[in-house]
Design an enzyme around this catalytic site. Structure first.
Site, mmCIF file in Angstrom:
data_model
loop_
_atom_site.group_PDB
_atom_site.id
_atom_site.type_symbol
_atom_site.label_atom_id
_atom_site.label_comp_id
_atom_site.label_asym_id
_atom_site.label_seq_id
_atom_site.Cartn_x
_atom_site.Cartn_y
_atom_site.Cartn_z
ATOM 1 N N LEU A 1 5.521 27.308 -29.112
ATOM 2 C CA LEU A 1 4.638 26.155 -29.329
ATOM 3 C C LEU A 1 5.337 24.847 -28.953
ATOM 4 O O LEU A 1 4.731 23.782 -28.996
ATOM 5 C CB LEU A 1 4.207 26.094 -30.810
ATOM 6 N N LYS B 1 20.696 31.242 -29.324
ATOM 7 C CA LYS B 1 21.181 30.099 -30.102
ATOM 8 C C LYS B 1 22.698 30.100 -30.350
ATOM 9 O O LYS B 1 23.280 29.038 -30.532
ATOM 10 C CB LYS B 1 20.446 30.017 -31.447
#
Ligand code: NAP
Length: 286
Positions: A23, A73
């Site tokens: 998103l 990450k």
């Protein structure tokens, strides 16, 4: 997008594998519109084996800033020129900001969670906190609460991972951290429960971590980092037990806002953030 893209436009991006569910482009491009910034934010599918090439290539192309999502990450930390102090403590980077010699890495998940708790009326300071899970999201949740927590109780399926998290944070803080199996019940009172596992979404939709019901019976506040489904069984039970609750959508939104500020070296006006949030909320999966 109503404006035409010209040669003056800058590019920002989000990379991950998978990436099609993200998103972030909606949030960042809506912020671009409201700020009238000549910038476009696009998703790139980057596999683990091509991460280093992707970061070098992005820098060569002058990509202004990147968000980094699963599973990159931690690995991305090997390819940066500098890492911010919070990101070092969380041991994960989710935002890269262009510098002449490479990218500087930040972690905005911590601030995203903190802002979402503050705006959602979740009291996280001076509380007894239970954190369910010991993955990347649990590191962000721990860093978020540990400076003011009375103590932290960690629940995880794999005790080794929970013990690693405990050992990691004990290097920085002297707040007591207790480790438990995910099915364990404890006697100590708990004020706030933060659910950071994937239990409740995808193949685990309709499930709840085994330790959760007993914790929620005594808690005042409950946070689930999942936002799809909008209300997990964990949050449903929390509400039934009288807890004040929030899901993970506002964390996602506020971490994106902070990433936008870092990438664009700006500070966004609160009224503008609230306006964008209203627009994004209507798109969210309620
Ligand atoms: P991760 O590093 O893969 O960690 C996953 C955690 O969930 C581990 O503690 C794992 O336990 C536990 N787990 C997974 N499946 C389990 C099962 N069947 N039974 C028991 N435990 C299970 O993932 P992450 O990055 O921490 O992300 C976790 C969740 O947080 C995801 O749902 C993600 O979407 C969400 N998240 C939300 C935001 C946001 O902005 N709202 C940001 C980051 C993450 P083991 O250690 O035993 O494997």
């Amino acid at each position: 997008m109503s404006k035409k893209i010209t040669g003056k436009y800058k590019v920002c991006s989000v990379i991950g594998d998978p990436i099609s569910h993200t998103l972030s482009p909606i949030i960042h491009n809506t912020l671009n519109q409201y700020c009238e910034r000549e910038m476009v934010y696009v998703p790139f599918h980057v596999t683990v084996s091509r991460l280093e090439e992707a970061i070098k290539g992005a820098h060569a192309l002058g990509i202004h800033g990147l968000n980094v999502t699963m599973p990159h990450k931690q690995e991305v930390m090997n390819y940066l020129c500098e890492i911010d102090e919070v990101a070092q403590k969380v041991d994960a980077v989710n935002t890269l900001v262009y510098e002449d010699v490479g990218y500087k890495g930040y972690n905005t998940d911590v601030m995203g969670l903190r802002t979402s708790m503050e705006s959602g009326g979740i009291e996280y300071t001076h509380q007894s906190v239970a954190i369910i899970g010991s993955g990347g999201a649990a590191y962000a949740a721990t860093e978020c609460v540990i400076q003011t927590a009375k103590h932290i109780h960690l629940f995880n399926r794999t005790l080794e991972k929970a013990n690693s998290l405990k050992a990691h944070f004990e290097k920085y803080y002297d707040v007591p951290i207790f480790v438990h199996g995910i099915e364990e019940e404890i006697e100590e009172p708990i004020d706030l429960v933060i659910q950071t596992t994937g239990i409740g979404m995808g193949a685990y939709k309709g499930s709840i971590p085994a330790c959760a019901r007993a914790l929620l019976r005594q808690a005042k506040y409950a946070v689930d980092l999942i936002y799809n489904p909008w209300e997990t069984l964990f949050l449903k039970v929390a509400k039934e037990e009288g807890c004040k609750t929030i899901n993970g959508f506002d964390m996602l939104f506020y971490q994106a806002v902070r990433a936008y500020e870092l990438m664009n070296h700006c500070s966004l006006d609160k009224a503008l953030i609230n306006q964008v949030k209203e627009e994004i909320d209507t798109l969210a999966m309620r």
